[in-house]
Design an enzyme around this catalytic site. Structure first.
Site, short mmCIF file in Angstrom:
data_model
loop_
_atom_site.label_atom_id
_atom_site.label_comp_id
_atom_site.label_asym_id
_atom_site.label_seq_id
_atom_site.Cartn_x
_atom_site.Cartn_y
_atom_site.Cartn_z
NE ARG A 118 -2.09 -1.79 3.38
CZ ARG A 118 -2.18 -3.10 3.58
NH1 ARG A 118 -3.02 -3.80 2.85
NH2 ARG A 118 -1.46 -3.71 4.49
CB ILE A 119 3.38 2.58 2.37
CG1 ILE A 119 2.39 2.62 3.54
CG2 ILE A 119 4.32 3.78 2.44
CD1 ILE A 119 3.02 2.46 4.91
CG ASP A 128 6.50 -6.99 -2.76
OD1 ASP A 128 6.39 -8.21 -2.50
OD2 ASP A 128 5.89 -6.11 -2.13
CB CYS A 159 9.55 6.19 6.39
SG CYS A 159 10.43 7.72 6.11
CB ALA A 160 9.61 0.45 6.41
NE ARG A 161 7.30 -1.56 12.59
CZ ARG A 161 6.44 -0.53 12.53
NH1 ARG A 161 6.85 0.63 12.03
NH2 ARG A 161 5.22 -0.65 12.94
CG ASP A 190 9.86 8.09 11.03
OD1 ASP A 190 10.03 9.04 11.83
OD2 ASP A 190 8.84 7.38 11.00
CD GLU A 223 11.97 3.25 16.77
OE1 GLU A 223 10.83 3.26 17.30
OE2 GLU A 223 12.15 3.34 15.56
CG HIS A 227 8.66 5.05 14.88
ND1 HIS A 227 9.02 3.80 15.28
CD2 HIS A 227 7.64 4.85 13.99
CE1 HIS A 227 8.27 2.89 14.67
NE2 HIS A 227 7.43 3.52 13.87
N GLY A 272 6.14 8.44 11.41
CA GLY A 272 5.50 8.12 10.13
C GLY A 272 3.99 8.17 10.14
CB ALA A 273 1.50 6.44 12.07
#
Length: 540
Positions: free
Chosen positions: A153-154, A173, A233-235, A259, A264, A282, A284-285
């Site tokens: 999606r992202i 992917d 910006c994922a993990r 991010d 963390e 972190h 992103g959301a």
């Protein structure tokens, strides 16, 4: 009826809380910041928990889950939830992947622009009284190649926006169909190393799993172009941080935008010491729209799951049976019954389960595997696994945990599709391989909406997989069938139906539908008939 009890262990947006509070069947408690030590003794008192990233749902935490049925993550990532442990306990794990998609997408684009034009460093310099334009020579994104790892999606939304910047977009992917990449005008690579070599800018959009942890290691940087830009910006943990630090420090990398970090809070991470590494904590959301979105989605989904209604985004069950068209639900039911039947008539320890889907009904996948879905199986395979394993595991098996139990038993599970199979054009086939034999069952759904087993190995039959059957194989000698009928009649066991098939090799197979229980004594009497190869009672 008592109310469903839901525990919220992290702060979520008020809109989500309102949905829970307005439902007359729900009672919720907010215990933001509760520790696992405090949570473990009470977790079984709740029907569901909703968390964000503050609570790590470990195997130990849900060791005694009590009445816990649902774990809801108000966000995308699920690396703080032991999905396998939850699945084995029959707990649904769900997230809200669409709620903050645009928030994460836009941060990625912001990071990309910041890295290419060194915006954070220029901002800091000017605010400290410097006017040094030459120091901040940037890189133009136009006509550059963007490599996207993870075209979900992202990643897909990033691709669309990068196209508007005039970038060439390529992706890696292994779980995305080529048709999806084609629809985005994105070239899909089968080899990650090829993508790394072609990219001017790299961005990552996968969850953190065993497969993606340290996906980019020291040896991969030598494959990359000089002055590459890297965005994550994922993990944290997808890109090895030590290797990233060394290559950013050496100048191999033009700029890095991060991010997320492996550990963390990352206030003492040495990446923060480098001038060409731009970071955020972190976030992103962290948009008001994104937080509202995930809170609303997870609240609605958790309530629906508890009430037995249709829901989406459960990561450990890749489909909802109710979302299948009616005809495909019939195939699903038939496959589950075929699994139960195969488990009862196949000798030996199961080593492999192969599902074959034949015909136009199955051309389109019901669900696609993505980086964040544990298993890629179509619904019919899950149904077969549940039916097969339920014979030995009884009530402990479910659609959720069946693939995990198969994995624990080292069963190889595969799927394939065919246009035709022998003379059938609409068929589901279940092949079970054991250490002693291979058993192949075929089934279909007829125009009257009845599912039928139409063959077992070389025996062609017409059997409705429902109820109690006397199953036997015998040498095709005169009088065997009559003797079976006589024994059943003598013991007042009523025959509801009879299906017989014969082979050229001189064997016969029969399924006798019965209305009464067959005792072990009756079964032993039938076994003694001359020419009987095997006999057993089958419950479907």
């Amino acid at each position: 009826m008592s109310k469903y009890k839901i525990l919220i262990t992290d702060h979520i947006a008020e809109e989500g809380m309102n949905i829970l509070g307005d439902d007359p069947d729900v009672e919720y408690e907010l215990k933001a910041g509760i520790s696992n030590e405090e949570l473990k003794p009470i977790i079984g008192d709740y029907d569901a928990i909703i968390t964000r990233s503050g609570t790590t749902v470990t195997k130990e935490l849900i060791e005694n889950p009590g009445k816990l049925k649902v774990i809801g993550r108000a966000g995308v990532g699920l690396d703080n939830v032991d999905i396998e442990a939850a699945s084995k306990k029959g707990i649904i794990v769900m997230n809200a992947p669409t709620g903050n998609t645009l928030a994460a997408t836009e941060l990625t684009m912001g990071m990309m622009l910041s890295a290419a034009r060194k915006i954070p460093a220029a901002n800091f310099s000017l605010k400290n009284g410097e006017w040094n334009r030459k120091k901040f020579m940037g890189i133009q994104l136009y006509n550059k190649t963007l490599g996207i790892v993870g075209l979900g999606r992202i990643g897909s939304n990033v691709a669309v926006r990068a196209k508007s910047f005039g970038m060439k977009v390529i992706a890696y992917d292994p779980y995305i169909k080529k048709e999806k990449a084609d629809s985005l005008n994105v070239k899909l690579y089968d080899d990650l190393e090829e993508l790394l070599a072609e990219s001017d800018v790299l961005t990552f959009h996968t969850p953190l799993t065993k497969e993606t942890h340290d996906m980019i290691r020291a040896e991969h940087f030598s494959l990359m172009k000089d002055n590459v830009i890297i965005i994550n910006c994922a993990r944290g943990g997808i890109v090895n941080e030590s290797a990233l630090y060394e290559n950013a420090k050496s100048g191999k990398i033009f700029c890095v935008g991060i991010d997320v970090f492996e550990k963390e809070p990352a206030t003492e991470n040495r990446l923060l010491d480098l001038d060409n590494v731009f970071v955020t904590p972190h976030i992103g959301a962290n948009t008001s729209e994104g937080q509202k979105g995930v809170a609303v989605i997870i609240a609605e989904q958790v309530i629906s799951a508890l009430k037995g209604k249709s829901y989406i985004n459960a990561v450990n069950i890749p489909f909802m049976k109710s979302q299948l068209p009616e005809e495909l639900q019939l195939y699903f039911n038939t496959m589950e019954k075929m699994g139960r039947l195969a488990a009862q008539i196949t000798k030996g320890r199961a080593e492999a389960i192969n599902v074959k889907l034949v015909g136009k009904n199955f051309e389109e996948d019901v669900c696609e595997k993505t980086f964040d879905t544990p298993f890629s199986y179509q619904p019919y395979t899950v149904a077969a696994l549940k039916g097969f394993l339920q014979v030995s595991l009884m009530e402990s098996i479910s659609y959720i945990n069946a693939p995990y139990f198969a994995k624990d038993r080292d069963m190889y599970v595969s799927e394939s599709k065919y246009e035709y199979y022998e003379h059938y054009s609409d068929l589901i086939v279940l092949e079970v391989k054991t250490d002693k034999e291979t058993k192949v069952l075929g089934g279909t759904v007829f125009n009257n909406n009845e599912g039928r087993v139409v063959f077992i190995d070389d025996f062609h039959i017409d059997m409705e997989p429902f109820g109690t059957y006397l199953y036997f194989r015998n040498y095709d000698n005169p009088g065997v069938i009559g003797k079976v009928g006589t024994i059943l009649g003598n013991h007042k066991i009523n025959i509801g139906g009879f299906d017989l098939s014969r082979q050229n090799e001189g064997q016969a197979m029969a399924f006798v539908s019965v209305d009464n229980k067959i005792s072990s004594e009756v079964l032993e009497e039938i076994k003694q008939i001359d020419g009987m190869i095997e006999v057993k009672v089958v419950e479907i």
